[in-house]
Design an enzyme around this catalytic site. Structure first.
Site, short mmCIF file in Angstrom:
data_model
loop_
_atom_site.label_atom_id
_atom_site.label_comp_id
_atom_site.label_asym_id
_atom_site.label_seq_id
_atom_site.Cartn_x
_atom_site.Cartn_y
_atom_site.Cartn_z
CB CYS A 38 -0.85 0.05 1.27
SG CYS A 38 -2.23 -1.10 1.28
CB CYS A 42 -3.56 2.48 2.19
SG CYS A 42 -4.93 1.39 1.76
CB CYS A 69 -3.57 -1.95 -1.76
SG CYS A 69 -5.12 -1.37 -1.06
CB CYS A 72 -4.13 3.00 -1.51
SG CYS A 72 -2.87 1.73 -1.31
ZN LIG Z 1 -3.94 0.17 0.24
#
Ligand SMILES: [Zn+2]
Length: 188
Positions: A38, A42, A69, A72
């Site tokens: 991330c 995030c 992810c 994000c």
């Molecule tokens: Zn994330």
């Protein structure tokens, strides 16, 4: 601008648990238990410290087996040091346009691989390094043609062109007129 290497692990961890978005692009974190990485900002559930690994770049996280992810999208972040490098390269070309600039010179001055820089430069400015340099040189030549009474050939060399024919070619491509026509157009 901060480099990821200047940020301590502790500072990174604080950025992660507080979701601080000013750290986005400076580093990334992966969570060993989920296999996902991330951006610091995030909003996903905060990981446990010992399950968290930090990365400088998305490519490093992917190489280590982490997936980006979906919330994000860390793989779409613009990496700040890349932007800094492009800025530095532009400044270098803006001030050294009158020198003979080849890839060896750029590598020596900026300390990066030319392929890496060429890719980033095109991606962030829309120009290749050669196109950008020609534009800076022609802009300077336009300025000189408008202000000074230097001969066209002298202006070509003063602005870093190695030949008159290349000067004409670049000038025409960017202004759609010849240096002579441009000078005449001054009206004196
Ligand atoms: Zn994330």
């Amino acid at each position: 601008m901060k480099d990821s290497k200047e940020i301590s692990e502790n500072e990174k961890w604080q950025a992660v648990i507080s979701c601080i978005d000013s750290y986005d692009g400076l580093f990334f974190y992966g969570v060993k238990t989920t296999g996902i990485f991330c951006r610091p900002s995030c909003r996903a559930k905060p990981p446990i410290r010992e399950n968290t690994v930090f990365f400088d770049r998305p490519a490093a996280a992917i190489k280590a087996g982490f997936r980006p992810c979906k919330k994000c999208r860390p793989d779409q972040v613009v990496f700040q040091p890349d932007l800094d490098l492009v800025k530095k390269a532009k400044e270098f070309l803006d001030t050294n346009y009158n020198q003979s600039i080849d890839s060896k010179y750029i590598i020596k001055e900026l300390g990066v691989s030319i392929n890496h820089l060429a890719r980033l430069f095109k991606q962030h400015t829309g120009f290749t390094i050669t196109e950008y340099l020609a534009k800076v040189r022609v802009d300077k030549a336009i300025e000189l043609l408008g202000l000074s009474d230097e001969k066209i050939i002298d202006i070509a060399y003063m602005t870093g062109f190695k030949s008159l024919s290349n000067f004409y070619k670049c000038f025409k491509a960017l202004t759609r007129c010849t240096p002579n026509a441009y000078k005449k157009g001054r009206g004196d």
